[in-house]
Write an enzyme that holds these catalytic residues in place. Structure first.
Site, mmCIF file in Angstrom:
data_model
loop_
_atom_site.group_PDB
_atom_site.id
_atom_site.type_symbol
_atom_site.label_atom_id
_atom_site.label_comp_id
_atom_site.label_asym_id
_atom_site.label_seq_id
_atom_site.Cartn_x
_atom_site.Cartn_y
_atom_site.Cartn_z
ATOM 1 N N HIS A 89 13.130 -0.990 -41.828
ATOM 2 C CA HIS A 89 13.921 -1.370 -43.004
ATOM 3 C C HIS A 89 15.147 -0.451 -43.125
ATOM 4 O O HIS A 89 16.267 -0.914 -43.333
ATOM 5 C CB HIS A 89 13.020 -1.255 -44.242
ATOM 6 C CG HIS A 89 13.572 -1.918 -45.458
ATOM 7 N ND1 HIS A 89 12.789 -2.269 -46.520
ATOM 8 C CD2 HIS A 89 14.824 -2.272 -45.812
ATOM 9 C CE1 HIS A 89 13.542 -2.831 -47.458
ATOM 10 N NE2 HIS A 89 14.781 -2.827 -47.058
ATOM 11 N N VAL A 95 11.589 1.927 -56.112
ATOM 12 C CA VAL A 95 11.240 0.763 -55.329
ATOM 13 C C VAL A 95 12.262 0.646 -54.202
ATOM 14 O O VAL A 95 13.430 0.987 -54.392
ATOM 15 C CB VAL A 95 11.236 -0.500 -56.209
ATOM 16 C CG1 VAL A 95 10.754 -1.706 -55.424
ATOM 17 C CG2 VAL A 95 10.376 -0.285 -57.445
ATOM 18 N N GLU A 96 11.812 0.199 -53.041
ATOM 19 C CA GLU A 96 12.712 0.197 -51.895
ATOM 20 C C GLU A 96 13.886 -0.756 -52.080
ATOM 21 O O GLU A 96 14.840 -0.714 -51.318
ATOM 22 C CB GLU A 96 11.945 -0.118 -50.610
ATOM 23 C CG GLU A 96 11.324 -1.498 -50.560
ATOM 24 C CD GLU A 96 10.358 -1.640 -49.382
ATOM 25 O OE1 GLU A 96 9.166 -1.352 -49.599
ATOM 26 O OE2 GLU A 96 10.775 -1.995 -48.296
ATOM 27 N N THR A 97 13.847 -1.591 -53.100
ATOM 28 C CA THR A 97 14.973 -2.475 -53.370
ATOM 29 C C THR A 97 15.901 -1.883 -54.439
ATOM 30 O O THR A 97 16.646 -2.616 -55.071
ATOM 31 C CB THR A 97 14.464 -3.866 -53.762
ATOM 32 O OG1 THR A 97 13.337 -3.711 -54.625
ATOM 33 C CG2 THR A 97 14.018 -4.637 -52.548
ATOM 34 N N ASP A 141 18.716 -1.701 -51.440
ATOM 35 C CA ASP A 141 17.783 -1.080 -50.510
ATOM 36 C C ASP A 141 18.230 0.308 -50.016
ATOM 37 O O ASP A 141 17.384 1.191 -49.874
ATOM 38 C CB ASP A 141 17.519 -2.009 -49.319
ATOM 39 C CG ASP A 141 16.827 -3.292 -49.758
ATOM 40 O OD1 ASP A 141 16.989 -3.667 -50.929
ATOM 41 O OD2 ASP A 141 16.134 -3.911 -48.942
#
Lengths: 323, 324, 269
Positions: free
Chosen positions: B102, C60-62, C91
């Site tokens: 990611h 949160v990864e977002t 992100d």
């Protein structure tokens, strides 16, 4: 219970140690942490290494004898000319200078934000920025309280293996011991809302061991959280919050006040000599004791004439203002 | 006179060429360019190479055979399970996957945004992402209309000369021919305001040769410019703007509508088989003339039950009987 | 009194037990920064924030900073995570804190785990190009497991999931692959901080030996025989240190069912 990070300016500036690598938020004369710079001088800091630029707030620190070195891209104050103290100290060899590009500063802060040790770039290729004779990184590294805050090398050249871009510069991350940022609004937990240019503050706050925010207004954290997309700095990256109204004077702070042009002109004029700077510092830093004294000396009426007008966010020159 | 960038959906999607590297904005089931994905299927695009993830919007492209390969990190749809068509086609070998991390995607887009060919990272060290046997970059490069959009190597290991971090990975820039981003509001010149997560959109709009915005609402550009700090996409990076209300359905669009769980569950179930997918795509994409017909088929009543309410920006579940 | 406070083994599902014990695991992290992965960890964290660590700073990864959702989010992109957060970016801003070493713990799921806590969420099989079963990909797992100061893992306990060796090493545990050769080395050797501290399955809580870094059974849930755990594990797991976990309280179940996920969106019951 959520922790409040609000402290006094004195308390916050005590977090800066002699020999620290510091950067001050925003650039030139806009949204500069000038009140913080004045307090650092009052506290008699020494051997600070200034990163990014030496403009309004940094130049005052240089004049105040707080600075031993600088790595960055700019040593002037916009229309007001070359940063007077920085110029004098550099010419006398009292401040060690290491020049890099503007994008280099951005990429360095970006790499730190990404937790990356370096990033490839074609910036400054072909210039004397890469001239080994002008490389002072090792020297500055030896002066730092934490040498590992600075890279072991200024740059490395390699061949791009991915897209055939030829020789590129590996540019190291730029890290800070302390980052001091002046902003419009901060919540008590540290969430920040900035109006106007973010400069590299939104990168640099993630590249510093300690982040101190001075804000025109401390507002309820909950108010800022009603629109998280409108905030530029998360509470998780802020260590201390200080409420300092007019903390960017004589610079401008978008939506709060415009620049105090006569004040700036007076500063650059006086700061051209050691005696002149000393006189200025006595008058505006030491004799006033603190920021409130500074504001009282300026006077409420003078400040009112600088106040920004909606919808502009500044003071249109044709409608009154600083002149 | 500033250039007006408004075009119909059909025209915008026509700029995508077979074999293009395509990025579809946002993630999973939020703010996805669904109407645009349906139009890509209708126009029968072929050979597309997808970036970042194969989730709700991309899975439909994979299912219909528009896409041949993917470089990214996620082939799932959160709570709804794994991406059914993508799974099927990877398992049969019809669709090529090149797995990266990611953070790798972010750094790739970030490098492209900065005009840099690569950036150093410790991300994915120790994992099979670095397994040379699993690199499909060379193969994907050959499939691309413009091979130079794909790096020559997946990564290079390199000793950090600056901070003694040891061996790090050089992660190449990630570029796209076309990026399609669905947003809440766009001005006629392309300035856009996003609510909720930006995902990687604020990087990828600078990493793509062409940027198409589909927007819930096209609003006066001047309105968005009253608060430039609240906008995430500048007009200078946008080529085309398409107004498509409910253009993200069945995903959620913060401030506009919540996720249509029943619709997604139905899709995931149907798309598990080739024939199920075909039936679904006939019903919801191919036999539908326009986005207006799609909305009418869904029904105004159903859509109203998804509409988000202030101050939340979503629909609190207790007020949306029939959705869950 | 005992019977009123504690639930009995048959009163809840294995999935619910996994969520409750997962939530308990977060209690020491009140005031700390955690990054939460998609799926079961989101529900367990939601429960934990109600019961045990209201001031845990959830990122949160977002790109949501200090998210505090009123309703359980269905995914990491759910608008429910934006509402009331300090900052909503994307992100990069969500994941970079990991690499900068600012994240105290990560909480993630997976499909396969090996005895060193390495996870696989990419594919099952031997041929990457024609996998027996394709999974979700690295998603944030490789980054969370790579850089959080501590990682907590949760997934159902099945023999085919808990193995000597994973088919694809997606998320680094204690012994990882050093490339280009792919030799197994300790994670420090490739420069990774942290490591998995616990694996909460549907049967018990596994930890990793300080010396060998091999997984062992630390706690088994009420009504679960440690021998059953051994039988349902794909390698010869040590059960000699296993003790029964503190039983689940009725109140925990009530909050999970009535407050945390009243619509059973996570299908735990």
């Amino acid at each position: 219970m959520k922790k409040s990070k609000v402290v006094s300016l004195t308390e916050a500036m005590q977090e800066v140690h002699d020999g620290d690598c510091i950067a001050m938020g925003a650039v030139v004369e806009d949204r500069r942490p000038v009140a913080a710079a004045c307090e650092l001088i009052r506290q008699g800091k020494k051997n600070l290494i200034i990163l990014a630029e030496c403009s309004l707030s940094e130049d005052i620190l240089v004049g105040g004898g707080c600075v031993s070195a600088y790595r960055g891209t700019y040593t002037a104050i916009g229309a007001f000319g070359i940063s007077p103290c920085t110029k004098r100290f550099a010419e006398e060899g009292k401040v060690v200078v290491d020049d890099i590009g503007h994008i280099d500063v951005c990429l360095g802060a970006l790499a730190t934000m990404a937790g990356a040790p370096f990033i490839a770039s074609r910036t400054t290729l072909g210039t004397d920025v890469l001239n080994p004779a002008f490389d002072n990184v090792a020297k500055i590294r030896n002066m730092a309280r934490n040498p590992e805050t600075l890279p072991a090398k200024k740059y490395v050249l390699i061949e791009d293996p991915f897209y055939g871009m030829g020789t590129v510069q590996l540019h190291p991350a730029m890290k800070f011991d302390v980052f001091i940022n002046h902003v419009q609004y901060a919540g008590e937990e540290g969430t920040v809302r900035i109006d106007g240019s973010l400069v590299f503050d939104h990168f640099a706050v993630h590249g510093a061991k300690k982040v101190i925010v001075t804000a025109e207004q401390v507002v309820p954290e909950e108010y800022l959280r009603r629109d998280p997309n409108r905030n530029q700095i998360p509470c998780t990256s802020v260590d201390m919050v200080v409420e300092v109204p007019w903390g960017g004077h004589p610079g401008q702070v978008y939506n709060f006040y415009d620049m105090d042009i006569p004040f700036m002109m007076d500063y650059v004029n006086k700061a051209k000599t050691d005696e002149g700077f000393k006189k200025w510092a006595d008058e505006w830093i030491f004799d006033v004791k603190n920021h409130e004294g500074y504001l009282n000396k300026l006077g409420a009426a003078r400040l009112e004439k600088l106040r920004a007008l909606p919808p502009y966010g500044y003071r249109p020159r044709t409608k009154g203002g600083a002149k | 006179m500033a250039k007006i960038k408004l075009v119909p959906l059909r025209e915008a999607v026509e700029v995508i060429r077979d074999g293009d590297v395509l990025f579809l904005g946002s993630l999973i089931e939020s703010r996805r360019p669904m109407a645009a994905a349906y139009e890509i299927v209708r126009q029968g695009k072929k050979g597309l190479i997808l970036l970042a993830e194969c989730s709700l919007a991309e899975d439909i492209l994979v299912g219909y055979g528009c896409a041949v390969a993917w470089r990214g990190c996620y082939t799932g749809m959160a709570n709804f399970g794994l991406s059914p068509a993508t799974l099927r086609k990877i398992e049969t070998g019809e669709f090529i996957a090149d797995d990266i991390g990611h953070i790798d995607i972010i750094l790739g887009a970030m490098a492209a945004m900065a005009g840099s060919p690569f950036v150093a990272t410790r991300a994915t060290l120790g994992s099979d992402v670095l397994n040379p046997d699993y690199s499909r970059v060379g193969q994907i490069r050959k499939l691309a209309r413009d091979p130079d959009m794909i790096p020559r190597e997946k990564f290079i290991l390199f000793e950090d000369p600056f901070y003694g971090e040891g061996q790090v990975k050089l992660q190449p820039a990630m570029k796209a021919d076309v990026a399609i981003i669905h947003v809440q509001q766009a001005g006629e010149e392309g300035t856009a305001r996003v609510e909720g997560p930006l995902a990687f959109d604020h990087y990828f709009i600078h990493a793509a040769r062409r940027v198409i915005l589909t927007a819930e609402q096209v609003v006066p550009e001047a309105y968005l410019r009253r608060d430039p700090n609240r906008n995430q996409i500048p007009c200078t990076s946008v080529d085309m703007v398409v107004e498509i209300p409910w253009g993200g359905h069945p995903s959620q669009v913060k401030g506009f509508y919540d996720v249509d769980m029943a619709f997604i569950r139905d899709y995931v179930k149907m798309a598990k088989s080739e024939s199920g997918f075909q039936q679904w795509v006939d019903e919801w994409v191919l036999n539908i003339e326009s986005h207006d017909s799609y909305l009418d088929k869904l029904g105004a009543g159903n859509l109203e039950r998804l509409r988000s309410i202030p101050p939340y920006g979503y629909r609190p579940r207790k007020t949306c009987a029939g959705i869950a | 009194m005992m019977s009123e406070k504690f639930a009995r083994a048959g009163d809840y599902t294995a999935a619910e037990a996994m969520i409750v014990y997962g939530a308990r695991m977060l209690a020491p992290f009140d005031g700390k920064i955690g990054i939460i992965g998609i799926g079961a960890p989101l529900l367990a964290t939601h429960l934990a924030k109600i019961l045990y660590c209201p001031d845990m700073k959830m990122i949160v990864e977002t790109g949501q900073a200090d998210a505090d959702p009123e309703e359980v989010p269905i995914s990491i992109m759910d608008s429910r995570l934006t509402y009331g957060s300090s900052w909503q970016m994307g992100d990069p801003e969500g994941l970079f804190p990991l690499v900068r070493g600012e994240v105290d713990f990560g909480f993630i799921g997976g499909a396969q785990i090996d005895k060193y806590g390495n996870l696989n969420s990419t594919f099952i099989g031997t041929d990457y190009n024609k996998p027996h079963k394709r999974l979700a990909g690295t998603a944030g797992a490789v980054d969370i497991g790579g850089f959080a100061k501590a990682t907590i893992i949760t997934m159902a306990h099945q023999k085919r999931r808990i193995l000597e060796k994973v088919d694809y090493l997606t998320t680094p545990g204690w012994m990882v692959k050093k490339w280009p050769e792919g030799t197994m080395v300790r994670r420090e050797e490739v420069g990774l901080p942290g490591g998995p501290i616990a694996f909460i399955s549907s049967m018990g809580i596994m930890r990793f030996d300080d010396e060998t870094k091999i997984m062992y059974v630390d706690r088994y849930f009420s009504g679960v025989d440690p021998k059953t755990i051994k039988e349902n594990t794909g390698f010869d797991i040590d059960i000699s240190r296993a003790r029964e976990a503190d039983p689940i309280e009725r109140e925990e179940l009530r909050v999970l069912r009535e407050v945390a996920d009243p619509l059973n969106i996570y299908r735990t019951r």
